[in-house]
Design a protein around this motif. Structure first.
Motif, short mmCIF file in Angstrom:
data_model
loop_
_atom_site.label_atom_id
_atom_site.label_comp_id
_atom_site.label_asym_id
_atom_site.label_seq_id
_atom_site.Cartn_x
_atom_site.Cartn_y
_atom_site.Cartn_z
N ALA A 802 -14.95 -23.59 -14.92
CA ALA A 802 -15.37 -22.61 -13.91
C ALA A 802 -14.45 -22.64 -12.71
O ALA A 802 -14.09 -21.59 -12.15
N LEU A 803 -14.03 -23.86 -12.32
CA LEU A 803 -13.12 -23.98 -11.18
C LEU A 803 -11.77 -23.33 -11.47
O LEU A 803 -11.22 -22.59 -10.65
N PHE A 804 -11.24 -23.57 -12.66
CA PHE A 804 -9.95 -22.97 -13.04
C PHE A 804 -10.07 -21.46 -13.20
O PHE A 804 -9.12 -20.72 -12.93
N ALA A 805 -11.21 -20.99 -13.65
CA ALA A 805 -11.41 -19.54 -13.78
C ALA A 805 -11.40 -18.87 -12.41
O ALA A 805 -10.81 -17.79 -12.24
N GLU A 806 -12.04 -19.52 -11.44
CA GLU A 806 -12.02 -18.97 -10.08
C GLU A 806 -10.60 -18.97 -9.51
O GLU A 806 -10.18 -18.02 -8.85
N GLN A 807 -9.87 -20.07 -9.78
CA GLN A 807 -8.49 -20.13 -9.30
C GLN A 807 -7.64 -19.03 -9.94
O GLN A 807 -6.81 -18.40 -9.28
N GLN A 808 -7.86 -18.78 -11.23
CA GLN A 808 -7.12 -17.73 -11.92
C GLN A 808 -7.45 -16.36 -11.34
O GLN A 808 -6.57 -15.50 -11.20
N LYS A 809 -8.69 -16.15 -10.98
CA LYS A 809 -9.07 -14.87 -10.38
C LYS A 809 -8.40 -14.69 -9.03
O LYS A 809 -7.96 -13.58 -8.68
N ARG A 810 -8.32 -15.77 -8.25
CA ARG A 810 -7.66 -15.67 -6.95
C ARG A 810 -6.18 -15.34 -7.11
O ARG A 810 -5.62 -14.53 -6.38
N ILE A 811 -5.56 -16.00 -8.09
CA ILE A 811 -4.13 -15.71 -8.33
C ILE A 811 -3.94 -14.26 -8.76
O ILE A 811 -3.02 -13.56 -8.31
N GLN A 812 -4.80 -13.79 -9.66
CA GLN A 812 -4.69 -12.40 -10.12
C GLN A 812 -4.95 -11.42 -8.99
O GLN A 812 -4.30 -10.36 -8.91
N ALA A 813 -5.91 -11.78 -8.10
CA ALA A 813 -6.19 -10.90 -6.96
C ALA A 813 -4.97 -10.79 -6.05
O ALA A 813 -4.67 -9.71 -5.52
N LYS A 814 -4.26 -11.91 -5.87
CA LYS A 814 -3.04 -11.86 -5.05
C LYS A 814 -1.98 -10.99 -5.69
O LYS A 814 -1.29 -10.21 -5.02
N LYS A 815 -1.83 -11.12 -7.01
CA LYS A 815 -0.85 -10.27 -7.70
C LYS A 815 -1.21 -8.80 -7.58
O LYS A 815 -0.34 -7.94 -7.36
N GLU A 817 -2.91 -7.45 -5.21
CA GLU A 817 -2.68 -7.02 -3.83
C GLU A 817 -1.20 -6.75 -3.58
O GLU A 817 -0.83 -5.76 -2.93
N LYS A 818 -0.33 -7.61 -4.10
CA LYS A 818 1.11 -7.37 -3.95
C LYS A 818 1.52 -6.08 -4.66
O LYS A 818 2.33 -5.31 -4.15
N ASP A 819 0.99 -5.87 -5.85
CA ASP A 819 1.32 -4.65 -6.59
C ASP A 819 0.82 -3.41 -5.85
O ASP A 819 1.51 -2.38 -5.81
N GLU A 824 2.01 1.29 -2.52
CA GLU A 824 1.80 2.01 -1.26
C GLU A 824 3.13 2.25 -0.56
O GLU A 824 3.35 3.31 0.02
N LYS A 825 4.00 1.26 -0.62
CA LYS A 825 5.31 1.42 0.01
C LYS A 825 6.10 2.54 -0.66
O LYS A 825 6.75 3.36 0.02
N ILE A 826 6.02 2.61 -1.97
CA ILE A 826 6.72 3.67 -2.69
C ILE A 826 6.14 5.03 -2.33
O ILE A 826 6.88 6.01 -2.11
N LEU A 827 4.81 5.11 -2.25
CA LEU A 827 4.17 6.39 -1.91
C LEU A 827 4.53 6.82 -0.49
O LEU A 827 4.74 8.01 -0.23
N ARG A 828 4.56 5.86 0.43
CA ARG A 828 4.95 6.22 1.81
C ARG A 828 6.38 6.73 1.85
O ARG A 828 6.68 7.70 2.56
N ARG A 829 7.26 6.06 1.10
CA ARG A 829 8.65 6.50 1.09
C ARG A 829 8.77 7.90 0.48
O ARG A 829 9.52 8.74 0.98
N ASP A 830 8.04 8.16 -0.59
CA ASP A 830 8.06 9.50 -1.18
C ASP A 830 7.54 10.54 -0.19
O ASP A 830 8.08 11.66 -0.11
N PHE A 831 6.52 10.18 0.53
CA PHE A 831 5.97 11.12 1.52
C PHE A 831 6.99 11.41 2.62
O PHE A 831 7.16 12.56 3.05
N LYS A 832 7.70 10.39 3.08
CA LYS A 832 8.72 10.61 4.11
C LYS A 832 9.87 11.47 3.59
O LYS A 832 10.43 12.28 4.34
#
Length: 1318
Positions: A802-815, A817-819, A824-832
């Motif tokens: 259970a502990l490792f599953a939670e850690q894996q979820k946190r890692i996936q959430a960070k990925k 968020e980065k994606d 969003e950066k690409i969309l902003r650039r396209d809009f500009k």
């Protein structure tokens, strides 16, 4: 000369041996000049253009000269060249010979053919020249055939055919070229000549037609060209059957066609024998037998690439020759199915794709076919070749442009009927290997209909783009069909609505509606850019005005669709896929009413402006069917803006409340929100609509656009920009943009903080893991795993997982968020990028608007921001687009603001800010943009007229010069004194600071474009010739001053006295600068010297030519000592510049006398030393024998004779010429005693390494270095490998002393043991 005479005599003898008429005066022909002989050299060159030009020039020369000797020599040279070794030369000589025979018909062909046979005789030629001789005969026959006279001369024709038959035995070299030429000649011969002359000779080839593809091709050509000769009866006598295509010959024909396919695989074309066999089969009425048995059951069974491609090419080539029944046989046969499998199987890039070639065959057939039924049959045939429901033919194929109007209309009707009632049974469907393995999957059958419908919709949309014979009714029919099935569904049949008259056999699902909806908006874009259709004079006039998106009566296509949608709303038998609410229906009705009101005003106001607003309103209204909640608010604001924009009361009313935004500001916000949506249609419509609101654009509206690029601007929710993605919609405010901009500028900080956060997360996870393990009592050292029971172990495993599953979820959430942030950066650039289009439109369309000045600084900040951000492709493209807009749309625009008088102070302040930022910036590239912007403002200020300062009146000159001088002297609104101070500070910064971002080209551009700035800044340049910070900057000051003085416009701003004073000060400063040169010159000083001399050359030239009163004595004193500098003499450039300057002082460059330099004592001794890599004179065989025979002794290097052994004491090795005392391995090496070398029994001291032993001493020293006893003596005798010049003399003296000691030892030995001397 003698060689030329021998060559000419040999040519004459060869000619006599060949049986031809000898040249009467060959030496005279050759001595006429090289021009005539060069023709033959050029004919043999590999370049085709050179060969053709040489052939043409040769013919012209022969026609103009009319000399028999030249003509005979030409025939001789051309016949010889037919068998040339170079491949490019042979066809060149063949073509030239053909042209000569065609131009001079008096030349008998038989004599030329005899000459060819004699020159290239295959029986007498050497074995290694058989290839050249074979090609010589072949190209000779080709020349006779290409001359056009061979068919007329029966004797020459007969001999040529016989020669070609002989050449068929040389297949190793010629392959099938003789057979092909034989077929070509036969096809050009008249029927009577074929029957009387050639039939008897070719009878053997015709009777063996089924032995090779070439003989079969000859028979097929004869049957088509000479049907009266090769009748069925005669064919039966030749090979036993009256026809070629019959059941008896099927197997032989299959093998022959396979052989032909493999021989043509490199050419990638249909073999001629196959196409001729198809024509003969059609003529004999055996096409079905040929197609079914030979092609499908014979050739297709051969799983070979060349054979399959030959079948595909045969299918495409046969289309124009077949009837309707035969077309049905071909289009539903195995070849079509095999072709479809090939197209699907070769989707990867590396494979050979035949689809494009097949499309070319279809295009050729449709363009040349006049029967609309055949056109329709072929289009339906290829549209029903499907892979799991999807046709193999590209849905965007442009072959429909050749369809006639009737065929196009029927094809569209067939497509619509297949969409509503898919008839998969009529399709020639197949599955690839992967599909065949999953046949049990029931979803495959269900996917066939959606795949077919998707292809049909795209096919209908592409017809509106590619079809050339389309009518307005057809286009409107397609548009209504797509619109109806995208947004509406028929409850029951209704004859009043054509699209609802037939109900779909399989209802459309939500995915089908979405796909049709996407294609529909592409269709709307096509309709908005479509020129007016029709052939009348009115439509032609509208097309001439470049009016798009309207019908012949002037109505918008999109408006007709809106009226059609209104009609569907009023029908009870039709319902919308997404029903409208009351609010949405009200906004829809308001939009249509507003559009009708605009149409009434179209004649009174600008029609283009009204059309742009109509397109914008209707396009947003159509989006109500797609995105209902978001579109209602936008459409409501847009309607209010449109009403205010075209209301007369609003135009006359003065604005008193500044807090309320005007219609232009609201319109800009609407356009920005529309640009945020991923729709090309909306992007283009917004751009066209912005063109018409540009004249009314206010400063506040422009600021809304510029705020998109401002990273520091904080916007509220009302001005938030909605950025949408295809899958989900995301709202981003300008604050998010600011955060993203800050992220771009501080990537390192983010990385560091991310690493720290990961470390913290790891620590937290570690502590949690420790707690879990402690709870299970597994951490203490005195306990072991064996004490835990099964239940405890299972509980522990469960907690850890259970502990490792939670850690894996946190890692996936960070990925995730980065994606998300990356997207969003690409969309902003396209809009500009989309918003940049609006800036570009404004700068181009409103170049004279004073608001242009407000765009300059934001654009420069955007360029600066892009240069400091990432270097990915998207960022670079955005930077390139921004820079192009700044350079082309702003700085290089010929139009600019003409109303600057009220804004003089602001513009001058802007110039000062731009120049100051250019000086303070660290990036030279960005500084260049700032400096260019300041020059643009100078152009604007100078181009405006000022009422306070009247333009100066020039002196009486010509009109053009007076006008030019007037323009130069008129400052306009430019405050020269104020601007001069600004650029003087910049120039001082450039010449005094070590790391200045400014460059010399910036100021050169300033002086060249604005000569009015030269006079205020020239004194600064003169001053910095000596006071600049570095030598390089002093050189730049000299170069800039030189370029300023070269400007002719400068004299318009200075008087003669000022000009003379300027020249005087410049000469004085350059003179002072030259006094500071050091010895030797460094690189920067050389550059400074070069620029100073260039400037000084111009100054002295000006003084001399204009006879100015300037003293040059000081210059002369400084320049003359510079001749002692070696750097000037060693540099050709500096030397040339220096003497060019002294020329104006009446000094001439002395001529250098070529005298050999006297060598020093050390150099003389070095010359006496043996050169490495050369054999000493004493070791050369001729000198050694000479010395033994004449003197009996080997002379030493010092001039004294060496002693030799007594006669009769030579060993066998000495008799063989080996030096006595030498070893077997080194026979030339003499013996050695106490460091003295023995030569021929005597002792000879070593001097300067010159004798025979000295060369070997070095090698022996290397071997004896390990021996301690001999190390000292060897070190004295053998000199080191490399020595400096200073140590050579000292070493030589030591060697001379050693020689004297050796001589004394030798004399003492002679007294003890006298030896006979000669």
């Amino acid at each position: 000369m003698a060689g030329t005479v021998k060559m000419e005599e040999k040519e004459r003898q060869d000619e006599q041996r060949a049986g031809g008429v000898p040249v009467t005066d060959p030496r005279g022909v050759l001595r006429q000049g090289r021009a005539f002989l060069d023709f033959f050299w050029d004919i043999a060159k590999p370049e085709q253009e050179v060969r053709l030009a040489a052939t043409e020039n040769l013919l012209r020369h022969l026609r103009e000269g009319k000399k028999d000797d030249e003509l005979k020599y030409t025939l001789k040279r051309l016949v010889e060249g037919l068998g040339a070794t170079r491949e490019a030369a042979r066809p060149g000589f063949s073509l030239a010979l053909a042209q000569v025979l065609q131009a001079f018909e008096e030349i008998p062909l038989c004599s030329v053919l005899e000459q060819i046979k004699e020159k290239h005789n295959l029986e007498k030629v050497k074995k290694k020249l058989v290839r050249n001789a074979a090609f010589g005969n072949f190209f000779g026959v080709m020349a006779l055939f290409q001359s056009g006279r061979l068919v007329k001369d029966q004797k020459a024709l007969l001999e040529s055919i016989q020669l070609l038959q002989q050449l068929t035995n040389h297949q190793t070299h010629l392959r099938d070229l003789p057979r092909r030429t034989l077929i070509d000649i036969t096809s050009e011969v008249p029927e009577t000549v074929f029957e009387e002359v050639l039939f008897d000779i070719l009878q053997g080839d015709l009777s063996s037609a089924f032995t090779s593809p070439e003989n079969l091709h000859l028979l097929l050509v004869g049957m088509q060209k000479f049907p009266g000769v090769l009748k069925p009866k005669k064919l039966k006598k030749l090979f036993g059957s009256p026809t070629v295509v019959n059941n008896e010959n099927i197997s032989r024909l299959v093998e022959l066609l396979k052989s032909a396919a493999k021989s043509e695989k490199e050419d990638k074309k249909l073999p001629s024998v196959v196409f001729d066999l198809l024509q003969v089969a059609l003529k004999e009425g055996a096409f079905e037998l040929f197609w079914n048995e030979v092609v499908e059951n014979g050739l297709l069974k051969e799983k070979s690439g060349p054979v399959s491609f030959m079948c595909y090419r045969l299918l495409g080539s046969a289309l124009p020759l077949l009837s309707m029944e035969q077309l049905q046989v071909v289009l539903k046969g195995k070849v079509m199915l095999h072709y479809g499998e090939h197209v699907v199987a070769t989707q990867f890039p590396q494979g050979f794709k035949f689809a494009a070639e097949m499309e070319g065959y279809i295009d050729t057939f449709l363009s040349g076919c006049d029967d609309p039924e055949k056109q329709l049959a072929v289009m339906i045939g290829f549209s029903t070749l499907t892979n799991q429901g999807k046709p193999v033919l590209l849905s965007s194929s442009r072959v429909v442009r050749h369809l006639q109007a009737v065929a196009l209309q029927k094809y569209v009707c067939w497509l619509k009927d297949m969409f509503l009632r898919p008839d998969l049974d009529c399709c020639l469907d197949f599955s690839n290997n992967r599909r065949k393995q999953n046949r049990e999957n029931a979803d495959i059958a269900q996917q066939k209909t959606p795949r077919l419908r998707k292809w049909i919709i795209h096919r209908l949309v592409s017809i509106t783009e590619s079809a050339t014979r389309k009518e307005e009714s057809l286009v409107m029919d397609i548009a209504r069909f797509c619109f109806f099935h995208a947004f509406f569904v028929a409850k029951k049949k209704n004859s009043q609505i054509a699209e609802a008259s037939v109900l779909p056999s399989e209802p459309l699902n939500e995915r089908d509606h979405m796909e049709i909806e996407n294609y529909l908006f592409g269709l709307l874009q096509t309709l908005n850019t479509m020129p007016v259709l029709g052939d009348t004079a009115e439509t032609a006039a509208l097309r001439g005005k470049h009016i798009h998106g309207v019908t012949a009566d002037g109505k918008l296509w999109i408006f007709l669709l809106a009226e059609y949608a209104n009609k569907l709303f009023s029908s009870e038998h039709v319902k919308a896929v997404k029903p409208f609410t009351k609010e949405q229906r009200d906004i829809w009705d308001r939009t249509l009413q507003s559009v009708k009101n605009l149409q009434k005003k179209e004649n009174k106001s600008d029609s283009a402006k009204v059309g742009a607003f109509q397109q914008l309103l209707l396009s947003i209204a159509i989006h109500l069917f797609k995105n209902q909640p978001e579109t209602v608010d936008v459409l409501s604001d847009l309607l209010s803006c449109t009403e205010r924009a075209f209301s007369k009361e609003v135009k006359k009313k003065k604005k008193t409340d500044n807090s309320e935004p005007g219609w232009v500001e609201v319109m800009v916000e609407i356009l920005l929100s529309l640009l945020a949506q991923p729709s090309l249609l909306l992007r283009r419509i917004c751009k066209s609509a912005f063109v018409w609101i540009c004249p009314n654009l206010t400063k506040r509206g422009l600021q809304l656009i510029l705020d998109v690029f401002d990273p520091n601007q904080e916007q509220d929710e009302e001005s938030a920009v909605v950025v949408m993605e295809e899958s989900n919609k995301k709202t981003k405010s300008a604050q998010d943009t600011d955060e993203e901009g800050s992220e771009d500028s501080s990537d390192e900080d983010n990385t560091d903080s991310g690493d720290e956060e990961n470390e913290e997360i790891d620590e937290n996870f570690r502590s949690q893991l420790m707690k879990v393990l402690q709870a299970g009592n597994t951490v203490e050292g005195d306990q072991s795993d064996e004490e835990l029971d099964d239940e405890a172990m299972m509980a522990l495993d469960k907690n850890i997982s259970a502990l490792f599953a939670e850690q894996q979820k946190r890692i996936q959430a960070k990925k995730d968020e980065k994606d998300r942030m990356r997207k969003e950066k690409i969309l902003r650039r396209d809009f500009k990028v989309k918003v940049l289009d609006l800036i570009d439109v404004f700068l181009v369309k409103q170049a004279e608007n004073p608001l242009v000045f407000d765009v300059i600084e934001p654009l420069l900040q955007l360029i600066e921001q892009c240069m400091s951000s990432g270097s990915d492709k998207q960022e670079l493209d955005f930077l390139q687009k921004t820079a192009n807009i700044f350079k082309n749309s702003l700085c290089r625009n010929k139009q600019y603001c003409k109303r600057v008088a009220p804004l003089q102070e602001d513009v001058h302040a802007l110039v000062q800010r731009l120049v100051q930022k250019a000086c303070k910036h660290s990036n030279s590239a960005v500084a260049l943009y700032y400096f260019s912007a300041s020059l643009y403002l100078l152009k604007v200020l100078k181009g405006n007229t000022s009422s306070a300062l009247p333009p100066p009146k020039p002196e009486k000159q010509s009109d053009s010069r007076a006008k030019q001088a007037c323009q130069l002297l008129n400052p306009g609104c430019l405050n020269v004194e104020k601007v001069a101070v600004i650029y003087q500070q910049a120039l001082t910064h450039f010449l005094s600071k070590r790391n200045s971002p400014l460059s010399c080209s910036m100021f050169h551009d300033l002086f060249k474009r604005f000569p009015i700035m030269c006079k205020p800044l020239v004194d600064t340049l003169v001053e910095f010739i000596t006071t600049a910070a570095r030598q390089h900057q002093q050189a730049m000051a000299c170069m800039l001053l030189h370029k300023v003085l070269l400007l002719h416009e400068l004299k318009l701003f200075v008087t003669e006295e000022e000009w003379e004073q300027l020249i005087t000060r410049s000469i004085r400063q350059v003179t002072e600068s030259l006094k500071t040169l050091g010895k030797p010159l460094m690189k920067a000083e050389k550059e400074k010297l070069a620029k100073s001399l260039e400037l000084l050359n111009f100054l002295l030239k000006t003084v001399t030519e204009q006879k100015l009163n300037v003293k040059l004595t000081e210059v002369e004193k400084v320049l003359l000592p510079l001749t002692q500098l070696e750097d000037i003499g060693n540099s050709p450039r500096l030397d040339s510049l220096y003497w060019n300057v002294l020329r104006w002082l009446n000094y001439k460059k002395p001529k250098k006398e070529k005298s050999a330099p006297k060598p020093t004592q050390g150099e003389e001794l070095l010359k006496k030393k043996k050169k490495k890599g050369f054999l000493p004179e004493t070791k050369k065989r001729k000198n050694r024998k000479k010395s033994i025979q004449e003197n009996g002794v080997a002379p030493g290097e010092d001039g004294e004779p060496a002693e030799e052994q007594p006669q009769g004491t030579e060993t066998p090795k000495q008799k063989k010429g080996l030096v006595p005392g030498g070893s077997k391995k080194h026979p030339n090496r003499g013996g050695k005693e106490n460091g003295v070398a023995k030569v021929d029994g005597g002792e000879l001291p070593i001097a300067n390494g010159g004798d025979a032993v000295a060369d070997k001493k070095k090698k022996k020293k290397r071997k004896n270095r390990k021996r301690k006893g001999a190390a000292g003596s060897e070190a004295e005798q053998v000199p080191p490998a490399k020595k400096t010049k200073g140590s050579v003399v000292q070493e030589t003296q030591q060697k001379v002393t050693q020689q004297k000691q050796d001589k004394a030892k030798k004399k003492r030995k002679e007294k003890r043991a006298p030896v006979q001397q000669e």
